[in-house]
Every structure is written in C-alpha cells, then in structure tokens.
Write a protein that holds these residues in place. Sequence first.
Motif, mmCIF file in Angstrom:
data_model
loop_
_atom_site.group_PDB
_atom_site.id
_atom_site.type_symbol
_atom_site.label_atom_id
_atom_site.label_comp_id
_atom_site.label_asym_id
_atom_site.label_seq_id
_atom_site.Cartn_x
_atom_site.Cartn_y
_atom_site.Cartn_z
ATOM 1 N N PHE A 77 13.643 69.885 19.219
ATOM 2 C CA PHE A 77 12.767 70.175 18.093
ATOM 3 C C PHE A 77 11.362 70.510 18.580
ATOM 4 N N ASP A 78 10.725 71.456 17.888
ATOM 5 C CA ASP A 78 9.330 71.790 18.144
ATOM 6 C C ASP A 78 8.475 70.691 17.519
ATOM 7 N N ALA A 79 7.637 70.042 18.312
ATOM 8 C CA ALA A 79 6.849 68.909 17.819
ATOM 9 C C ALA A 79 5.646 69.336 16.996
ATOM 10 N N VAL A 80 5.295 70.606 17.021
ATOM 11 C CA VAL A 80 4.158 71.092 16.234
ATOM 12 C C VAL A 80 4.600 71.545 14.849
ATOM 13 N N THR A 81 5.770 72.174 14.760
ATOM 14 C CA THR A 81 6.257 72.701 13.490
ATOM 15 C C THR A 81 7.386 71.871 12.891
ATOM 16 N N GLY A 82 8.054 71.053 13.702
ATOM 17 C CA GLY A 82 9.220 70.306 13.246
ATOM 18 C C GLY A 82 10.493 71.118 13.243
ATOM 19 N N GLU A 83 10.422 72.364 13.662
ATOM 20 C CA GLU A 83 11.577 73.258 13.636
ATOM 21 C C GLU A 83 12.627 72.846 14.661
ATOM 22 N N LYS A 84 13.907 72.937 14.254
ATOM 23 C CA LYS A 84 14.999 72.725 15.198
ATOM 24 C C LYS A 84 15.153 73.980 16.046
ATOM 25 N N ILE A 85 15.093 73.809 17.365
ATOM 26 C CA ILE A 85 15.133 74.949 18.277
ATOM 27 C C ILE A 85 16.528 75.171 18.834
ATOM 28 N N ALA A 86 17.218 74.101 19.166
ATOM 29 C CA ALA A 86 18.532 74.229 19.789
ATOM 30 C C ALA A 86 19.377 73.006 19.447
ATOM 31 N N ARG A 87 20.710 73.187 19.534
ATOM 32 C CA ARG A 87 21.631 72.106 19.203
ATOM 33 C C ARG A 87 22.855 72.211 20.095
ATOM 34 N N ASP A 88 23.314 71.091 20.622
ATOM 35 C CA ASP A 88 24.558 71.027 21.380
ATOM 36 C C ASP A 88 25.356 69.847 20.838
ATOM 37 N N ARG A 89 26.364 70.155 20.052
ATOM 38 C CA ARG A 89 27.152 69.095 19.416
ATOM 39 C C ARG A 89 28.205 68.502 20.348
ATOM 40 N N ASP A 90 28.473 69.167 21.453
ATOM 41 C CA ASP A 90 29.539 68.695 22.336
ATOM 42 C C ASP A 90 29.118 68.793 23.802
ATOM 43 N N PRO A 91 28.115 68.015 24.230
ATOM 44 C CA PRO A 91 27.710 68.061 25.643
ATOM 45 C C PRO A 91 28.812 67.511 26.539
ATOM 46 N N ALA A 92 28.794 67.898 27.791
ATOM 47 C CA ALA A 92 29.792 67.397 28.750
ATOM 48 C C ALA A 92 29.721 65.869 28.787
ATOM 49 N N PRO A 93 30.864 65.199 28.898
ATOM 50 C CA PRO A 93 30.875 63.732 28.877
ATOM 51 C C PRO A 93 29.929 63.097 29.883
ATOM 52 N N GLU A 94 29.818 63.690 31.071
ATOM 53 C CA GLU A 94 28.954 63.112 32.095
ATOM 54 C C GLU A 94 27.472 63.296 31.789
ATOM 55 N N ASP A 95 27.147 64.126 30.808
ATOM 56 C CA ASP A 95 25.754 64.382 30.452
ATOM 57 C C ASP A 95 25.422 63.987 29.020
ATOM 58 N N SER A 96 26.363 63.387 28.317
ATOM 59 C CA SER A 96 26.149 63.150 26.886
ATOM 60 C C SER A 96 25.149 62.038 26.615
ATOM 61 N N THR A 97 25.085 61.042 27.487
ATOM 62 C CA THR A 97 24.124 59.944 27.314
ATOM 63 C C THR A 97 23.366 59.724 28.621
ATOM 64 N N PRO A 98 22.124 59.255 28.539
ATOM 65 C CA PRO A 98 21.295 59.150 29.751
ATOM 66 C C PRO A 98 21.724 58.053 30.717
ATOM 67 N N ASP A 99 22.518 57.104 30.280
ATOM 68 C CA ASP A 99 22.904 56.007 31.169
ATOM 69 C C ASP A 99 23.816 56.450 32.296
ATOM 70 N N THR A 100 24.331 57.681 32.242
ATOM 71 C CA THR A 100 25.164 58.178 33.331
ATOM 72 C C THR A 100 24.332 58.688 34.506
ATOM 73 N N ALA A 101 23.012 58.808 34.311
ATOM 74 C CA ALA A 101 22.121 59.288 35.373
ATOM 75 C C ALA A 101 21.213 58.167 35.853
ATOM 76 N N ALA A 102 20.958 58.135 37.147
ATOM 77 C CA ALA A 102 20.120 57.076 37.717
ATOM 78 C C ALA A 102 18.716 57.084 37.130
ATOM 79 N N ASP A 103 18.218 58.250 36.737
ATOM 80 C CA ASP A 103 16.856 58.344 36.200
ATOM 81 C C ASP A 103 16.840 58.438 34.674
#
Length: 209
Positions: A77-103
């Motif tokens: 989302f654009d933080a100045v306008t609130g507009e939705k810029i992009a959407r991914d409803r089905d990210p790869a399982p290894e990237d779907s949540t941040p706990d899969t990455a060390a950082d």
Amino acid sequence: MGKKASAGRPNPEPGLSPYQREMRNRLLAAPVLAAPEPWRRVVVLAVGGLLGIGFASHPGTGHDVVMVVSHDGHGLFDAVTGEKIARDRDPAPEDSTPDTAADLSCPGLGPIAGRRVHIAGLYGGGLHTTTADGWTVEAVVPAWPHERVLLSRDGGLPHAGRHGGDWWHIFHCDHSELRAVGFSPAGQTLAVATSSDLSLWTRSTERGH
C-alpha cells in the motif's frame, strides 16, 4: 517459628506506588485524540488475520510503502494515498510468513519486487519508535490486555506534560491484538497494525490523486 517459616515464602506482589497509580489513572482517563499537525490520518484498512507489516520506499514516487503480511497473502500500500499497489494472494510457502527467514523478511512485490522487506509483528521484529526530529511513539497497557498507542514530541511522554499538547492517545486497541507500532525509516509515516486492521498516518504534503 512462624516468622522463620514465612521468611522462605516469596513476598506477594507489592501494590502500585502513588506515582504509578497516578500515571495509570492519567492514561486510563485520556480519550483518543486525532494526531496533531503535521500528521494526518490516511486510511484504516481491514486486514483479517494480519501477521505483520514492513516499510520500503517506492522507487518511482519516493513515497513510503507498507507491505502487509496476513493469512490471505501479501499486500502493498502507498502510505501517502492509502492506495493498494500490489497483491499476492498465494506467495510461495517458504516466503509466505517472515518466520521462515533468519532476518524476519519476506520478498517484496509490485514495484519493490526483487527486494526483501523486514516484517514486524506476530513473529517478532520491530519498527522505528522515534524520528530524527523528535517524535516518539509507544504502546502502553494501563488496563491489560487493551493497549493504547501514544504519540509525543520533544520528550513529552505521559510521565509529564499535557495530553493534547505534549502527547496524544491516538489509538485504543480494544477489539483485536496489537501486532506492530512505529514509524517508517524516513519518519514520514506512522503505522499501527493489529490482528484485524492497519491504520496509517502521514506527514507528507503530497495527497496523491
């Protein structure tokens, strides 16, 4: 004998000091106020199952953008306008949540594809709690479990100063769980994310379209 026997028991938790009671009562009595100038509220987005958020900069406009990670995928989302810029409803399982990455990061999408974005929320991490010019944000819990978000400037936290003049109670989390609170790295956006919604404030003078 009785005294010796009780000496080994842990003392009960002490009551609040007069100062602590005064502080708690001050926080409980403070109504929710609009954030002061130059901040303006951009949008409140309903995001069911929100897990965390992260900030990046739009390579074209320079605006802060907010990446939202939820049970329903990723959004940008654009933080100045609130507009939705992009959407991914089905990210790869290894990237779907941040706990899969060390950082605690997830891959960006849309105009920030190819970057990774640090996500703060359910799995840990954090956002900036201060800006270079003296704004501070913090979450307090005078009546657990309902958290309150306080915005202040020039050190005007609720320990001193006037509500509505030095600090502001800008958000009351009484219907869902707080996930993350903080500023963008540039200090132009303030975000409050809960398990059900995202609230954004900006101090950019650009209104978009």
